[in-house]
Motif scaffolding. Structure first.
Motif: not given
Ligand SMILES: Cc1ncc(COP(=O)(O)O)c(C=O)c1O
Length: 388
Positions: A303, A307, A312-313, A315, A324
């Motif tokens: 993560y 990032t 962008a993801c 959690k 992602a």
């Protein structure tokens, strides 16, 4: 000359098998690939469970069992579900042991879905559901959860029901494959409140429940026991994908119908595997804990690193996947991006488009692989990123 293909049912012809396996196989041809595509634990089955399975073979536990499963296995599974998730099932009438959750899915959807029946599926989602709805002649209604951080909100469910007032089945899966997202007790309760006002049959696939990183998993069946068919199993919690043990639980009269379909599929589940499952459910209540701790460490790593690389993801709260967003600057859709990354820097990932409408623009990363593989994948993706 007769051409048998002309005799194949249109629903079968229309059914698309998931491209996940095809894509993974294609990638496997690339030498030196670091694969983040695999959806199964990289741990061995716990020793005491293996021993129970071996002892069962040695003791000639090699005959059919009751089609619902051995009563000992069903009782152990019901106790496990009670202790872990506070849900109550009578092992004699409400629990069926299946060949993995996959068989539970098939038997359950064949039981409820007929021609033209609408099935609501929040996407991105595990692709087997889509195929099973197709196979049974149902109509899939995808609910795109991308705008809601990949969670089904009560508001979006209500809006979907307004557009599809005759929808018959709702399928949910949490923690989710492919997003790793899951629901808090309050969120589940709020969803249950909306569902309770409807006649929907809820199919709740909670196979990743033990791999929850935000405290205790809360089952939808806790709030809607009379409206839910609950799936769980040992594939993910106990690293037992090859043993093929799933559990379906729900109201007694419908479990009888589901058990009928299941009987027609495979009579019973391998007997020694059921004995091993009894051991896993009975004495392996905490087996998942060390694996969960390791997955959580890897989740934090992937993560943070994805990032940092500009993906962008949200959690993940469970399972072993990160979903992602592909940075805009690469200008590629998810399939083209995964092909390009595999070819150029030899990292394997699954295109988000494999998981339905809500998945385009994303990639699924499985962190069910060693930390050193993950570190190498990040090193290679850094190179890719620097070159674009
Ligand atoms: C959401 C989900 N449900 C079910 C399954 C299949 O589980 P089983 O091995 O019990 O058939 C998987 C496997 O990846 C999954 O991701």
């Amino acid at each position: 000359m007769v051409n048998l293909i002309d005799a194949v049912q249109p629903n079968v012809i229309k059914t698309q098998l998931s491209d996940i396996y095809g894509f993974s196989e294609q990638l496997a041809q690339i030498p030196d690939l670091v694969s983040l595509t695999i959806g199964e634990p990289d741990f061995p089955t716990p020793e005491h469970v293996k021993k129970a399975g071996m002892a069962a073979i040695a003791a000639d536990e090699s005959h059919y069992t009751a089609t619902w499963g051995r009563i000992g296995t069903r009782t152990a599974a019901a106790n496990y579900l009670k202790q872990r998730y506070d849900v109550d099932y009578d092992p004699a009438t409400q629990v069926v042991i299946t060949n993995g959750v996959t068989e539970a899915m098939y038997a359950t959807l064949a039981t409820f879905v007929g021609k033209g029946d609408e099935v609501l599926l929040p996407t991105p989602a595990f692709p087997v559901y889509d195929s099973l709805v197709e196979l049974n002649g149902g109509k899939l209604v995808e609910i795109d959860t991308q705008p809601d951080e990949f969670l089904l909100t009560p508001e979006r469910l209500r809006a979907t029901l307004q557009e599809h007032p005759h929808a018959k089945v709702l399928i949910v899966n949490f923690p989710s494959n492919p997003t790793g997202r899951s629901y808090s007790a309050d969120q589940i309760q709020a969803l249950a409140d909306v569902i309770a006002e409807t006649n929907l049959v809820v199919v709740s696939d909670e196979i990743y429940s033990e791999l929850t990183y935000t405290g205790r998993h809360v089952s939808l069946a806790k709030y809607l026991p009379d409206q839910t068919i609950l799936f769980n199993g040992l594939s993910k919690s106990h690293a037992m994908t090859g043993w093929r043990i799933g559990v379906a639980a729900g109201p007694a009269p419908v479990m009888t119908e589901i058990a009928k379909v299941r009987e027609l599929m495979s009579t019973s589940v391998m007997t020694a595997a059921q004995v091993a499952a009894e051991e896993a459910f009975g004495n392996g209540m905490d087996d998942a804990a060390p694996m969960r701790a390791e997955y959580e460490r890897r989740r934090d790593y992937v993560y943070n690193e994805f990032t940092r690389l500009g993906f962008a993801c949200e959690k993940p709260q469970g399972a072993f996947y990160l979903f992602a967003k592909i940075p805009e600057r690469f200008h590629l859709n998810s399939a083209a991006f995964c092909q390009d990354v595999a070819k150029t820097v030899k990292v394997g990932m699954i295109p988000g488009s494999s998981f339905g409408a809500g998945g385009e623009g994303y990639v699924r990363i499985s962190y069910a692989t060693s930390m050193s593989n993950l570190e190498e994948a990040i090193r290679r993706l850094q190179i890719y990123s620097d070159e674009h």
